[in-house]
Scaffold this motif. Structure first.
Motif, PDB file in Angstrom:
ATOM      1  N   UNK A 134       0.831  -1.205   0.000  1.00 24.73           N
ATOM      2  CA  UNK A 134       0.000   0.000   0.000  1.00 24.73           C
ATOM      3  C   UNK A 134       0.866   1.256   0.000  1.00 24.73           C
ATOM      4  N   UNK A 135       2.046   1.168   0.610  1.00 27.17           N
ATOM      5  CA  UNK A 135       2.957   2.314   0.633  1.00 27.17           C
ATOM      6  C   UNK A 135       3.547   2.605  -0.751  1.00 27.17           C
ATOM      7  N   UNK A 136       3.320   1.711  -1.704  1.00 30.74           N
ATOM      8  CA  UNK A 136       3.758   1.951  -3.078  1.00 30.74           C
ATOM      9  C   UNK A 136       2.812   2.907  -3.806  1.00 30.74           C
ATOM     10  N   UNK A 137       1.726   3.290  -3.139  1.00 26.41           N
ATOM     11  CA  UNK A 137       0.821   4.272  -3.705  1.00 26.41           C
ATOM     12  C   UNK A 137      -0.220   3.714  -4.646  1.00 26.41           C
ATOM     13  N   UNK A 138      -0.582   2.459  -4.447  1.00 29.30           N
ATOM     14  CA  UNK A 138      -1.623   1.860  -5.287  1.00 29.30           C
ATOM     15  C   UNK A 138      -2.635   1.140  -4.389  1.00 29.30           C
ATOM     16  N   UNK A 139      -3.847   0.909  -4.895  1.00 31.03           N
ATOM     17  CA  UNK A 139      -4.819   0.140  -4.121  1.00 31.03           C
ATOM     18  C   UNK A 139      -4.318  -1.290  -3.904  1.00 31.03           C
ATOM     19  N   UNK A 140      -4.660  -1.850  -2.757  1.00 30.97           N
ATOM     20  CA  UNK A 140      -4.238  -3.217  -2.412  1.00 30.97           C
ATOM     21  C   UNK A 140      -5.461  -4.081  -2.152  1.00 30.97           C
ATOM     22  N   UNK A 141      -5.421  -5.279  -2.711  1.00 31.26           N
ATOM     23  CA  UNK A 141      -6.510  -6.253  -2.582  1.00 31.26           C
ATOM     24  C   UNK A 141      -5.983  -7.463  -1.812  1.00 31.26           C
ATOM     25  N   UNK A 142      -6.821  -8.038  -0.969  1.00 32.20           N
ATOM     26  CA  UNK A 142      -6.446  -9.272  -0.274  1.00 32.20           C
ATOM     27  C   UNK A 142      -7.275 -10.422  -0.809  1.00 32.20           C
ATOM     28  N   UNK A 143      -6.600 -11.435  -1.326  1.00 29.99           N
ATOM     29  CA  UNK A 143      -7.249 -12.650  -1.820  1.00 29.99           C
ATOM     30  C   UNK A 143      -7.362 -13.630  -0.662  1.00 29.99           C
ATOM     31  N   UNK A 144      -8.522 -13.621  -0.035  1.00 26.98           N
ATOM     32  CA  UNK A 144      -8.703 -14.404   1.190  1.00 26.98           C
ATOM     33  C   UNK A 144      -8.880 -15.883   0.936  1.00 26.98           C
ATOM     34  N   UNK A 145      -9.264 -16.270  -0.276  1.00 32.33           N
ATOM     35  CA  UNK A 145      -9.521 -17.691  -0.525  1.00 32.33           C
ATOM     36  C   UNK A 145      -8.290 -18.414  -1.050  1.00 32.33           C
ATOM     37  N   UNK A 146      -7.547 -17.821  -1.975  1.00 32.24           N
ATOM     38  CA  UNK A 146      -6.332 -18.502  -2.423  1.00 32.24           C
ATOM     39  C   UNK A 146      -5.254 -18.491  -1.347  1.00 32.24           C
TER      40      UNK A 146
END
Length: 269
Positions: free
Chosen positions: A185-197
């Protein structure tokens, strides 16, 4: 319509959800309708996800899907009939143009995070891209991947997002280092968490992967508390009969309850 990918403090995350692979048109439509109703009830932005091909199956006998042409037909119908934006994976640079003409958002598989031609083709498509972090890469290594995508897209990263899906830990196991969400997230982009994989046990069944879906909810709650913009969760009405990734998918009937918990955590800031 696609949501804003960068989550404002207290706002709900966006959700990428659907079956692992397109099993049938009827199943995709049924799941999408349920997801749409849930999103409207909870005030939750939802993006429907399903793959037209699973090119990285453990065994040659694993179900891969119905191919590009039929898969895109189904995704276009889901989009048209439900109004939900749709997402699918691309595995080869030459797939990008045809896929981008149908779907709202592209995704690059974790195993292919280092494939420069694929990353740049997806980023240059004009569609938002969810880039999955490879299981064999450190979070900080994704800075270079993001740089490739941004250079190809000509954007500051607002439509390029990075997705955590666990890191290899010994044989047939993955772990999630929650520090990675902060680092990316500190890279300045949105972050997604893949909770199933992230709860997958790659190759754990010998000729197939296994999974521990009982850990999806705890990891998703933890990721939401750490701070993410979106969630990725594969779901199915009966995961035990799913043709791909069933052991780590969330039963569709349980998804609304889990999302209520996650929205409540998101509301804390």
């Amino acid at each position: 319509m696609l949501p804003a990918f960068s989550r404002a403090p207290g706002a709900p995350p966006f959700l990428i959800a659907g079956p692992c692979v397109i099993e049938s048109e009827a199943l995709c439509l049924a799941i999408a309708e349920r997801l749409k109703a849930m999103g409207e009830e909870l005030g939750l932005p939802v993006i429907f996800k399903a793959s037209f091909d699973k090119a990285n199956r453990t065994s040659v006998n694993g179900f891969r899907g119905h191919g590009l042409e039929e898969g895109l037909r189904v995704l276009e119908k889901v989009r048209r009939e439900t109004g939900l934006p749709v997402l699918t994976d691309v595995h080869l640079p030459e797939q990008v143009k045809a896929v981008a003409e149908v779907v709202d958002m592209l995704q690059t598989p974790a195993f292919l995070a280092r494939q420069t031609d694929l990353i740049t083709a997806a980023a240059a498509s004009g569609r938002p891209v969810n880039i999955k972090k490879a299981q064999f890469m450190a979070p900080g290594d994704m800075q270079a991947v993001l740089g490739k995508a941004r250079a190809a897209a000509g954007t500051d990263g607002g439509t390029i997002m990075l997705c955590e899906r666990g890191s290899s830990f010994g044989y047939n196991n993955l772990v999630v280092d929650m520090r990675g969400l902060v680092i990316m997230r500190e890279m300045g982009c949105p972050v997604v968490f893949d909770a199933t994989h992230s709860v997958q046990l790659p190759g754990g069944g010998g000729d197939r992967s296994l999974g521990q879906r009982q850990f999806v909810a705890p990891l998703a709650r933890a990721a939401m508390a750490v701070g993410i913009d979106g969630l990725f969760m594969e779901t199915h009405p009966d995961p035990d009969t799913a043709l791909s990734d069933g052991p780590n998918m969330v039963p569709l009937s349980e998804l609304p309850g889990l999302m209520r918990q996650l929205i409540a955590i998101a509301a804390l800031g």
